[in-house]
Design a protein around this motif. Structure first.
Motif, PDB file in Angstrom:
ATOM      1  N   ILE A  13       0.851  -1.201   0.000  1.00 12.91           N
ATOM      2  CA  ILE A  13       0.000   0.000   0.000  1.00 12.91           C
ATOM      3  C   ILE A  13       0.886   1.250   0.000  1.00 12.91           C
ATOM      4  N   PHE A  14       1.900   1.268   0.858  1.00 13.78           N
ATOM      5  CA  PHE A  14       2.831   2.403   0.877  1.00 13.78           C
ATOM      6  C   PHE A  14       3.521   2.551  -0.479  1.00 13.78           C
ATOM      7  N   THR A  15       3.976   1.441  -1.037  1.00  9.09           N
ATOM      8  CA  THR A  15       4.662   1.496  -2.330  1.00  9.09           C
ATOM      9  C   THR A  15       3.740   2.071  -3.398  1.00  9.09           C
ATOM     10  N   GLY A  16       2.511   1.597  -3.443  1.00  7.74           N
ATOM     11  CA  GLY A  16       1.561   2.093  -4.432  1.00  7.74           C
ATOM     12  C   GLY A  16       1.291   3.577  -4.290  1.00  7.74           C
ATOM     13  N   ILE A  17       1.078   4.020  -3.067  1.00  8.02           N
ATOM     14  CA  ILE A  17       0.807   5.446  -2.842  1.00  8.02           C
ATOM     15  C   ILE A  17       2.037   6.280  -3.162  1.00  8.02           C
ATOM     16  N   SER A  18       3.224   5.794  -2.794  1.00  6.93           N
ATOM     17  CA  SER A  18       4.443   6.572  -3.064  1.00  6.93           C
ATOM     18  C   SER A  18       4.721   6.671  -4.558  1.00  6.93           C
ATOM     19  N   VAL A  19       4.503   5.597  -5.287  1.00  5.35           N
ATOM     20  CA  VAL A  19       4.716   5.634  -6.740  1.00  5.35           C
ATOM     21  C   VAL A  19       3.673   6.542  -7.388  1.00  5.35           C
ATOM     22  N   TRP A  20       2.423   6.425  -6.952  1.00  4.22           N
ATOM     23  CA  TRP A  20       1.358   7.267  -7.502  1.00  4.22           C
ATOM     24  C   TRP A  20       1.656   8.753  -7.268  1.00  4.22           C
ATOM     25  N   THR A  21       2.080   9.119  -6.048  1.00 11.02           N
ATOM     26  CA  THR A  21       2.370  10.535  -5.778  1.00 11.02           C
ATOM     27  C   THR A  21       3.601  11.002  -6.538  1.00 11.02           C
ATOM     28  N   ALA A  22       4.586  10.119  -6.710  1.00  7.35           N
ATOM     29  CA  ALA A  22       5.775  10.505  -7.482  1.00  7.35           C
ATOM     30  C   ALA A  22       5.401  10.753  -8.942  1.00  7.35           C
ATOM     31  N   ILE A  23       4.528   9.933  -9.488  1.00 10.12           N
ATOM     32  CA  ILE A  23       4.080  10.126 -10.878  1.00 10.12           C
ATOM     33  C   ILE A  23       3.310  11.439 -10.992  1.00 10.12           C
ATOM     34  N   ALA A  24       2.432  11.702 -10.026  1.00 10.48           N
ATOM     35  CA  ALA A  24       1.660  12.954 -10.052  1.00 10.48           C
ATOM     36  C   ALA A  24       2.583  14.163  -9.933  1.00 10.48           C
ATOM     37  N   ALA A  25       3.582  14.077  -9.059  1.00  3.50           N
ATOM     38  CA  ALA A  25       4.534  15.184  -8.910  1.00  3.50           C
ATOM     39  C   ALA A  25       5.357  15.360 -10.176  1.00  3.50           C
ATOM     40  N   THR A  26       5.732  14.258 -10.803  1.00  7.93           N
ATOM     41  CA  THR A  26       6.506  14.317 -12.051  1.00  7.93           C
ATOM     42  C   THR A  26       5.685  14.989 -13.152  1.00  7.93           C
ATOM     43  N   ARG A  27       4.405  14.624 -13.235  1.00  8.45           N
ATOM     44  CA  ARG A  27       3.527  15.246 -14.234  1.00  8.45           C
ATOM     45  C   ARG A  27       3.451  16.754 -14.017  1.00  8.45           C
ATOM     46  N   LEU A  28       3.298  17.165 -12.747  1.00  5.75           N
ATOM     47  CA  LEU A  28       3.214  18.595 -12.449  1.00  5.75           C
ATOM     48  C   LEU A  28       4.523  19.311 -12.781  1.00  5.75           C
ATOM     49  N   LEU A  29       5.654  18.680 -12.444  1.00  6.58           N
ATOM     50  CA  LEU A  29       6.957  19.307 -12.706  1.00  6.58           C
ATOM     51  C   LEU A  29       7.171  19.505 -14.199  1.00  6.58           C
ATOM     52  N   PHE A  30       6.923  18.450 -14.983  1.00  8.36           N
ATOM     53  CA  PHE A  30       7.216  18.531 -16.413  1.00  8.36           C
ATOM     54  C   PHE A  30       6.142  19.264 -17.215  1.00  8.36           C
ATOM     55  N   SER A  31       4.987  19.506 -16.612  1.00 11.53           N
ATOM     56  CA  SER A  31       3.983  20.322 -17.303  1.00 11.53           C
ATOM     57  C   SER A  31       4.115  21.790 -16.899  1.00 11.53           C
TER      58      SER A  31
END
Length: 185
Positions: free
Chosen positions: A137-155
């Motif tokens: 569960i922690f891994t899933g949430i951490s990967v999901w938030t990292a992807i969301a943060a990456t999307r925000l950074l690169f957009s």
């Protein structure tokens, strides 16, 4: 996500209170009746392992992981966004690391048919499976938030990234505590 965090926090609290009651009952039983139920320490280990793993997720959702932010607020918004992104990507990498190595523990438990070295001789696959699930569960949430943060950074959504992924300020924490106090009264 806050609902998940709220439910997990309550569940862990209830488990800790129940464990405390069991330990107290065990202590009284040993002192007065010279009888032990056995397993209080075993149950305690399981509760702490699963609760600790789930608390990683709660801290991530509530932006409660500690970062050294002595200089963070003095940096430009762009550098702050980059550092916030690095923090979340680092947590995702850590989550993936945990998922891999916790799986190796579970795999070895199955391979060797491990049981707890206690009076109960609990097959370790049961508590370790729950513990591993909590880690996933922690891994899933951490990967999901990292992807969301990456999307925000690169957009280029720097302000939104900083707003959603920065550490909580002292004023934010104080406001949350005051709101919580107001809700309880």
């Amino acid at each position: 996500m806050n609902t998940f965090s709220h439910i997990v926090s309550w569940l862990f609290g209830i488990l800790l209170v129940a464990l405390s009651g069991f330990v107290a009952l065990e202590t009284v039983s040993r002192k007065i009746f010279n009888y032990s139920f056995q397993g209080a320490d075993e149950l305690g280990g399981y509760v702490l392992a699963v609760g600790g793993a789930l608390s990683f997720s709660v801290a991530l959702i509530e932006r409660g992981h500690i970062r050294i932010d002595l200089l963070h607020g003095r940096f430009s918004p762009r550098l702050q966004a980059f550092l916030n992104w690095v923090a979340y990507v680092s947590l995702a990498i850590f989550g993936l690391f945990l998922a891999r190595y916790c799986w190796l523990v579970v795999r070895d438990t199955v391979e060797y048919g491990s049981v707890a070295p206690t009076a109960w001789a609990t097959p370790m696959i049961w508590p370790q499976s729950v513990w591993y699930g909590a880690m996933l569960i922690f891994t899933g949430i951490s990967v999901w938030t990292a992807i969301a943060a990456t999307r925000l950074l690169f957009s280029g959504e720097i302000d939104r990234l900083n707003d959603e992924y920065h550490t909580k300020s002292v004023m934010e924490e104080l406001k949350e505590e005051l709101d919580d106090l107001k809700a309880r009264n």
